[in-house]
Design an enzyme around this catalytic site. Structure first.
Site, PDB file in Angstrom:
ATOM      1  N   HIS A   1       0.812  -1.216   0.000  1.00  0.00           N
ATOM      2  CA  HIS A   1       0.000   0.000   0.000  1.00  0.00           C
ATOM      3  C   HIS A   1       0.847   1.270   0.000  1.00  0.00           C
ATOM      4  CE1 HIS A   1      -4.089  -1.552  -0.041  1.00  0.00           C
ATOM      5  NE2 HIS A   1      -3.613  -2.575   0.637  1.00  0.00           N
TER       6      HIS A   1
ATOM      7  N   HIS B   1      -5.044  -8.811  -4.015  1.00  0.00           N
ATOM      8  CA  HIS B   1      -5.948  -9.205  -2.942  1.00  0.00           C
ATOM      9  C   HIS B   1      -6.659 -10.516  -3.265  1.00  0.00           C
ATOM     10  CE1 HIS B   1      -4.944  -5.075  -1.817  1.00  0.00           C
ATOM     11  NE2 HIS B   1      -5.201  -5.458  -0.586  1.00  0.00           N
TER      12      HIS B   1
ATOM     13  N   GLU C   1     -11.046   0.902  -5.230  1.00  0.00           N
ATOM     14  CA  GLU C   1      -9.952   1.024  -4.240  1.00  0.00           C
ATOM     15  C   GLU C   1     -10.143   2.190  -3.297  1.00  0.00           C
ATOM     16  OE1 GLU C   1      -7.686   0.495  -2.245  1.00  0.00           O
ATOM     17  OE2 GLU C   1      -5.694   0.965  -2.848  1.00  0.00           O
TER      18      GLU C   1
ATOM     19  N   HIS D   1     -13.920   0.084  -0.917  1.00  0.00           N
ATOM     20  CA  HIS D   1     -12.945  -0.749  -0.201  1.00  0.00           C
ATOM     21  C   HIS D   1     -12.421  -0.038   1.044  1.00  0.00           C
ATOM     22  CE1 HIS D   1      -8.544  -1.504   0.418  1.00  0.00           C
ATOM     23  NE2 HIS D   1      -9.073  -2.628   0.824  1.00  0.00           N
TER      24      HIS D   1
ATOM     25  N   HIS E   1     -13.095  -0.848   5.261  1.00  0.00           N
ATOM     26  CA  HIS E   1     -12.089  -0.995   6.317  1.00  0.00           C
ATOM     27  C   HIS E   1     -12.425  -0.092   7.503  1.00  0.00           C
ATOM     28  CE1 HIS E   1      -8.641  -3.540   4.975  1.00  0.00           C
ATOM     29  NE2 HIS E   1      -9.220  -3.389   3.798  1.00  0.00           N
TER      30      HIS E   1
ATOM     31  N   HIS F   1     -12.360  -9.025   1.988  1.00  0.00           N
ATOM     32  CA  HIS F   1     -11.737  -9.101   0.675  1.00  0.00           C
ATOM     33  C   HIS F   1     -12.334 -10.206  -0.183  1.00  0.00           C
ATOM     34  CE1 HIS F   1      -8.987  -5.850   0.118  1.00  0.00           C
ATOM     35  NE2 HIS F   1      -8.792  -5.858   1.417  1.00  0.00           N
TER      36      HIS F   1
HETATM   37 CU   LIG Z   1      -4.762  -4.340   1.055  1.00  0.00          CU
END
Ligand SMILES: [Cu+2]
Length: 727
Positions: free
Chosen positions: A219, A245, A381, A397, A401, A437
């Site tokens: 990342h 992923h 993303e 995404h 998180h 994921h």
């Molecule tokens: Cu990741």
């Protein structure tokens, strides 16, 4: 590439040492002192060091520095999570990156970095400085020290660190203690939870240091939104997000099957309680020392632990009062539905209202067109500069998180920190990472399932046939051997234990014995033929004890290696060592290696030039986790090899030394296009064809596909040996 002196390297490196300790405190075992402008040193403070006069690193105030840092930056307190998933944290990172980017010399970069170091969140500092060192061409020869040694508390449970502390205390009072010796603490199989909870059978993998370090570096190379002003975005960034992923989930499933667990189940209902809790046992190194902190819910300086999650926690709306970008569960659902809607329609709608068609059958050679999978990855993303329509497709995404990381305290009124899912160096410890994921991959696979299956013409390679395939571990044919081994690292580089001695942690972790692939291939094209050799691994048997059909096995195939080979006319024997894998690297550079210039016993002056630059950019699957655990009695796996035409598949580009290319399959190549033009994961990225050339050639299992001459599949066993003996 700019050449830098060992001194420049060391002086930069000490900025990373003990990120929580102010820079005016001595480092490198009290042998190095930063000479700071007096305003940056508390009055009455003079550094204490041993007998020898210390090395001095001079720091001057740089005229480019603003008098005060913007509020965007200072409102992220030290000693609390910095999360790339949070949009305003990314904006703060861009501010710091732009500030560091003003430097045109190493001295200037060090001056600017040193001056802001104590003003900003330490993870933000380490991230932004690593970002510059990796990407700015002026500084690229300078290496970033190991993230494990920089932040041991992100990787090692707090009780182990406490034990190290008490050992230091005892030895400080022990007259017989040999001051020149390192203090070593063992970290064996102590994980965040007990084995009687089934999910914890794979804790050894989720909580592995190399796995989490890889994710941090990945990342760093492929962040959302962040870019140097001089840079173009990394090639196929959206697609590599999908592929990396997807491969993580495949490898996790192989590990689960090794210990008798079912494949991970996707998290697709955000309104249902999340069954698995997670209690990381990780602690921050310090409390908040920033006197300018803003006291609002969610920024509680008393919280020194990562947030935890009870079993059966409901996700809540993330409405912390300190955020400019709150997010509701309903928004996430809306973004998911819009993404799926576009995938099923075959096009997205961009911000101007124009259709953006989604197809993988486009020619990407000149870089003007993008594959559908790449566009979907950018929307997912999500990068606000690359997404076809950030306002519409959202930031699924990242905010997933955030919702998960804040589920225990969504509005922040408990004053708890975010959970480990908010930090790329810790997220993979939590079982929910894989469920999230798998859900994301399911959406990508909805798209891939709509692509036409590969035809024989797409798959075959005229004139090349593979006649035999095998693996060898030492003298043992067709077996791979895994087991526990140990590795030490220097925790006292990241944490102040109150001693000048080196404090080391000796960890037990999974590893495998080195092995070789052997491939026999015939070339009847009449001349030399350059081929891409693509090697994959997957389990053979499903939990019902049956050989898996390819439909069931497809998403389990993990890439093991991909390399270019020139076949001479006639018979060829290719022997390829596992250590050269294009997905893996052997590890990060430690502080000691950077300090001394010695790696693996070989000093810098005796190494081939460029070797360090080539190999150790940090991103890459950990070599020690290349092979899944397998079983003591041996577990059935299959190796699949395919050869394709290198001339057709290679991405044309400038020749010459490529940087950070040693794990190109998962990490790409710095400043270059992704070397392989085929869709990532080829040939397993699409559904298998039902039949090959005639209806008699039905494709049920991988062996049915591998009747094509340029492919070969071979059964092997992976045996878990317990302790790996030293030989
Ligand atoms: Cu990741």
């Amino acid at each position: 590439m700019a050449r830098h002196t060992t001194n420049e390297q060391r002086e930069m490196m000490y900025l990373f040492e003990r990120p929580s300790d102010p820079l005016y405190m001595p480092r490198a075992g009290n042998t190095i002192v930063f000479n700071l402008p007096s305003a940056d040193v508390p009055s009455g403070f003079a550094p204490r060091f041993g007998g020898e006069p210390p090395g001095v690193i001079n720091v001057e105030t740089d005229r480019n520095l603003p008098g005060t840092l913007p509020n965007l930056v200072t409102r992220i307190p030290r000693g609390s999570p910095f999360s790339l998933n949070i949009r305003e944290h990314r904006q703060a990172a861009q501010v710091i990156i732009d500030m560091l980017q003003k430097a045109t010399t190493v001295d200037q970069l060090r001056n600017i970095a040193a001056s802001i170091r104590e003003e900003i969140n330490e993870t933000l500092f380490v991230y932004a400085l690593s970002f510059i060192l990796t990407r700015n061409k002026l500084f690229r020869g300078l290496r970033v020290p190991s993230i494990l040694e920089t932040f041991p508390s992100r990787f090692i449970p707090s009780n182990i660190i406490d034990r190290a502390r008490s050992m230091v205390n005892r030895e400080n009072s022990n007259r017989n203690s040999d001051e020149s010796q390192a203090l070593v603490i063992n970290h064996d199989q102590d994980f965040s939870g007990l084995r009687s909870r089934l999910e914890n059978r794979v804790a050894y993998w989720r909580e592995d240091f190399g796995l989490n370090a890889h994710h941090w570096h990945w990342h760093l190379v492929f962040p959302s939104d962040l870019l140097l002003p001089t840079e173009t975005p990394p090639d196929r960034k959206g697609e590599i997000f999908y592929y990396m992923h997807q491969q993580i989930v495949a490898r996790y499933d192989m590990e689960r099957m090794s210990v008798g667990l079912p494949r991970v189940v996707k998290l697709d209902n955000l309104r249902e309680p999340v069954p698995d809790g997670y209690f990381s046992k990780l602690r921050f190194d310090n409390a908040d020392t920033n006197p300018n902190r803003i006291m609002v819910p969610g920024l509680n300086p008393n919280a020194t632990l990562w947030g935890t999650r009870q079993d059966n926690t409901l996700l809540g709306n993330y409405t912390r009062l300190n955020t400019f970008f709150p997010v509701d569960v309903a928004e996430l659902e809306l973004w998911r539905d819009r993404l799926l809607d576009g995938i099923h329609q075959g096009f997205f709608i961009n911000a101007q209202g124009t259709r953006v068609p989604l197809s993988d059958d486009v020619d990407i050679t000149d870089g003007r067109q993008k594959r559908g999978i790449d566009i979907i990855g950018d929307a997912f993303e999500a990068d606000q500069f690359l997404s076809p329509n950030y306002g519409y497709y959202g930031d699924m995404h990242n905010f997933g998180h955030v919702l998960i990381a804040s589920a225990h305290d969504p509005d922040g009124t408990h004053g708890e920190n975010l959970g480990v899912m908010s930090d790329s160096a810790t997220a993979m410890r939590d079982p929910i990472f894989y469920r999230w994921h798998k859900h994301i991959d399911w959406i990508f696979q909805q798209y891939k399932a709509r692509m036409p299956v590969y035809t024989v013409a797409d798959l075959q390679l005229e004139g090349v046939s593979i006649t035999r395939l095998g693996v060898a571990t030492g003298n043992v044919a067709d077996e791979l051997h895994t087991g526990w081994t140990r590795r030490e690292f220097e925790a006292s580089r990241g944490i102040d234990f109150g001693t000048a001695r080196s404090v080391r942690i000796d960890m037990q972790h999974l590893d495998h014995k080195p092995f070789d692939y052997h491939i026999l291939a015939n070339n009847s094209t009449g001349g030399p033929k350059q081929v891409y050799v693509r090697i994959f691994l997957a389990p053979k048997i499903n939990p019902s004890g049956m050989e898996m059909p390819l439909l069931e096995q497809r998403l389990l195939w993990a890439e093991m290696d991909k390399f270019v080979f020139t076949l001479k006319p006639g018979a060829n024997h290719i022997k390829r060592p596992s250590s050269q894998s294009s997905v893996a690297i052997t590890g990060e550079l430690t502080f000691r290696e950077l300090e001394t210039g010695i790696r693996g016993g070989i000093p810098a002056s005796e190494r081939p030039p460029g070797e360090l630059e080539e190999d150790f950019c940090g991103c890459g699957w950990p070599q020690h986790l290349l092979v899944p655990r397998g079983r003591p009695e041996g577990m059935d796996f299959q190796i699949f090899v395919m050869m394709t035409d290198y001339e057709e598949d290679r991405m044309p580009g400038p020749s010459g030394a490529r940087q950070c290319a040693s794990a190109s399959s998962y990490c790409g190549v710095l400043d270059s296009r992704y070397p392989d033009k085929r869709p990532m994961g080829f040939p397993f990225d699409r559904l298998p064809p039902r039949e090959l050339r005639t209806p008699r050639e039905q494709v049920i299992t991988i062996s049915d596909l591998a009747i094509l001459d340029n492919m070969f599949v071979h059964d092997i066993k992976i045996r878990f040996l317990g302790e790996l003996s030293e030989e």
